[in-house]
Motif scaffolding. Structure first.
Motif, mmCIF file in Angstrom:
data_model
loop_
_atom_site.group_PDB
_atom_site.id
_atom_site.type_symbol
_atom_site.label_atom_id
_atom_site.label_comp_id
_atom_site.label_asym_id
_atom_site.label_seq_id
_atom_site.Cartn_x
_atom_site.Cartn_y
_atom_site.Cartn_z
ATOM 1 N N ILE A 176 0.838 -1.205 0.000
ATOM 2 C CA ILE A 176 0.000 0.000 0.000
ATOM 3 C C ILE A 176 0.871 1.253 0.000
ATOM 4 O O ILE A 176 0.642 2.197 -0.763
ATOM 5 C CB ILE A 176 -0.947 -0.009 1.209
ATOM 6 N N LEU A 203 2.528 1.648 -3.355
ATOM 7 C CA LEU A 203 1.613 2.185 -4.362
ATOM 8 C C LEU A 203 1.549 3.709 -4.278
ATOM 9 O O LEU A 203 1.507 4.397 -5.308
ATOM 10 C CB LEU A 203 0.221 1.588 -4.173
ATOM 11 N N ASN A 204 1.541 4.242 -3.052
ATOM 12 C CA ASN A 204 1.539 5.695 -2.878
ATOM 13 C C ASN A 204 2.816 6.316 -3.427
ATOM 14 O O ASN A 204 2.777 7.347 -4.114
ATOM 15 C CB ASN A 204 1.367 6.042 -1.399
ATOM 16 N N GLU A 218 2.781 6.186 -7.265
ATOM 17 C CA GLU A 218 1.945 7.224 -7.867
ATOM 18 C C GLU A 218 2.603 8.592 -7.765
ATOM 19 O O GLU A 218 2.623 9.360 -8.728
ATOM 20 C CB GLU A 218 0.562 7.258 -7.212
ATOM 21 N N CYS A 278 1.962 9.933 1.513
ATOM 22 C CA CYS A 278 0.577 9.461 1.380
ATOM 23 C C CYS A 278 -0.409 10.630 1.407
ATOM 24 O O CYS A 278 -1.394 10.653 0.653
ATOM 25 C CB CYS A 278 0.247 8.467 2.487
ATOM 26 N N THR A 309 -3.883 5.154 -8.789
ATOM 27 C CA THR A 309 -4.739 4.151 -8.169
ATOM 28 C C THR A 309 -6.167 4.701 -8.120
ATOM 29 O O THR A 309 -6.365 5.914 -8.066
ATOM 30 C CB THR A 309 -4.255 3.821 -6.746
ATOM 31 N N VAL A 329 -8.775 5.465 -1.947
ATOM 32 C CA VAL A 329 -8.621 4.324 -1.037
ATOM 33 C C VAL A 329 -7.165 4.109 -0.657
ATOM 34 O O VAL A 329 -6.821 3.990 0.525
ATOM 35 C CB VAL A 329 -9.203 3.044 -1.672
ATOM 36 N N VAL A 330 -6.292 4.075 -1.650
ATOM 37 C CA VAL A 330 -4.879 3.772 -1.375
ATOM 38 C C VAL A 330 -4.208 4.880 -0.559
ATOM 39 O O VAL A 330 -3.508 4.583 0.420
ATOM 40 C CB VAL A 330 -4.123 3.495 -2.690
ATOM 41 N N LEU A 349 -5.510 4.518 3.051
ATOM 42 C CA LEU A 349 -4.924 3.340 3.698
ATOM 43 C C LEU A 349 -3.451 3.578 4.033
ATOM 44 O O LEU A 349 -2.963 3.133 5.077
ATOM 45 C CB LEU A 349 -5.071 2.117 2.798
ATOM 46 N N GLY A 350 -2.742 4.295 3.148
ATOM 47 C CA GLY A 350 -1.338 4.610 3.418
ATOM 48 C C GLY A 350 -1.175 5.484 4.647
ATOM 49 O O GLY A 350 -0.256 5.273 5.450
#
Length: 426
Positions: free
Chosen positions: A58, A61-62, A65, A360, A375, A379-380, A383-384
């Motif tokens: 997670i 992913l941040n 991005e 994040c 993403t 959400v991501v 969550l981060g």
């Protein structure tokens, strides 16, 4: 003088970035991970690397991005500065540099400890200082004379650390001395999950620095996001298989603080322990090489547009930020000689939390810059932030870490205002 001679040179491609990600994360941790996780979770620790790969993914992913919006160096500093303002950005970058320089100092001590298993006299006194000084200066020279040489050292060390690890995994799974699976599904009662989370998430730490030297990547906006995700996936697979192999060779990993070496010795004898120890040395040397690259580039990025003297100087021949490398080396060397592996590791662990949290938070605002890897929804990023705050709560339970984090932020704030660029009244 040609203007281009003062710019960083772009030489690192996609697979180089994947190697750098693996090298940044797989340091000394993989050789200690089975012991520490088994102490905390018992047989259920078999699943810990896989379980905690999810929150790490997670976070990755941040960062993927955020990185997709930039081609400039700076990493989390650049992301936070662009989205949240100059002050927050500077504090984020400053804490990232503290995490890097203390990590270099910490692992330099860890290198001496591991080397002491082969030559005990090198662990203490004058010889300890000689080894620490020699290894740090050696890496500094490599990175001083050009990023392609520094990157090459990272590739070599990454290969050197992965060969014994993969060899151990294959050997342990082929021999399969015992089956750890039946007892591994019972979740231990009374486990300190905050400590487990902190330890396991930090076992994956290092990926967040991959965007720092983006000015030396061939196509960072295209290559960096995918390289982060591919690298984290490979790392998670290695961690899970190392844990499985170690538990099959040694049913109770809490009995050895060098579990991989002990497991290798249980399978093929003392030569196995020697090979794994050499792998651990290469692993720490490789991580330190990456830290030398990323840490010096963070210091360089912080100096741009500020009154920080010649730190932003780029050598016209080597095309590297040589002053930043020299300062990073000197501070790391002083810390390494004065400190210990554990103390410096704790400081590094606390400092990197700011990097996670601010990146994040920055992601939603960075989406307004340009098109990039994205993403779905929020959400991501949410969550981060939650994952980062859980880690903050875990640190809160250890006052010394919290104090160190506060001191670092205060020093960063003072430095920010002292080095602020003067605004002309004309």
């Amino acid at each position: 003088m040609n203007e281009d001679s003062n710019k960083l040179v772009r030489t690192i491609g996609f697979w180089g970035l994947v190697a750098m990600c693996i090298n940044a994360v797989i340091g000394s941790g993989v050789f200690l991970l089975p012991y520490e996780s088994y102490k905390l979770l018992g047989p259920f620790s078999l699943w810990a690397p896989l379980l905690f790969a999810i929150p790490v993914f997670i976070l990755a992913l941040n960062f993927a991005e955020a990185a997709s919006h930039f081609s400039e160096p700076g990493g989390a500093y650049l992301y936070a500065k662009t989205a949240l303002g100059d002050f927050i950005g500077f504090e984020t970058g400053w804490m990232n540099w503290i995490a890097r320089v203390t990590s270099l100092a910490s692992l330099s001590n860890g290198f001496v400890v591991a080397l002491g298993l082969l030559v005990p006299a090198l662990k203490i006194g004058m010889w300890r200082a000689v080894v620490i000084t020699g290894t740090i200066l050696f890496l500094a020279v490599i990175h001083y004379v050009g990023v392609k040489y520094g990157a090459a050292s990272i590739y070599i060390f990454t290969f050197g650390k992965l060969v014994p690890l993969i060899g151990f995994i294959l050997l342990a799974l082929i021999v399969w001395k015992s089956n750890p699976l039946p007892g591994s599904f019972d979740v231990p009662a009374g486990a300190d999950w905050s400590e487990v989370a902190l330890f396991m998430l930090f076992a994956y730490a290092g990926f967040e620095n991959l965007g720092v030297p983006a000015g030396e990547y061939k196509n960072p906006r295209r290559d960096l996001p995918l390289a982060l995700l591919v690298g984290i996936f490979i790392i998670a697979v290695i961690y899970v298989l190392v844990q499985l192999g170690a538990m099959s060779a040694l049913p109770d990993l809490s009995q050895s603080d060098t579990p991989i070496a002990s497991a290798a010795a249980a399978i093929i004898g003392p030569i196995g322990a020697i090979i794994i120890t050499i792998g651990a040395l290469l692993s720490m040397a490789g991580t330190n090489s990456g830290t030398m690259l990323e840490g010096s580039r963070m210091l360089y990025a912080l100096s741009l547009g500020r009154r920080m003297g010649p730190i932003s100087y780029v050598h016209p021949t080597f095309r590297t930020p040589t002053v930043a490398i020299a300062i990073h080396t000197a501070v790391a060397l002083a810390m390494a000689l004065a400190g210990s592996f554990r103390t410096l590791a704790l400081i590094s662990a606390g400092a990197r939390l700011v990097t996670y949290l601010m990146t994040c938070i920055a992601v939603p605002r960075l989406r307004k810059l340009n098109e990039g890897f994205r993403t779905p929804g929020l959400v991501v990023p949410i969550l981060g932030v939650v994952v980062s705050l859980i880690m903050v709560v875990a640190i809160w339970q250890e006052p010394k870490r919290l104090i160190a984090l506060g001191i670092g932020l205060v020093v960063g704030a003072i430095l920010y205002f002292v080095t602020a660029k003067k605004i002309s009244n004309v």
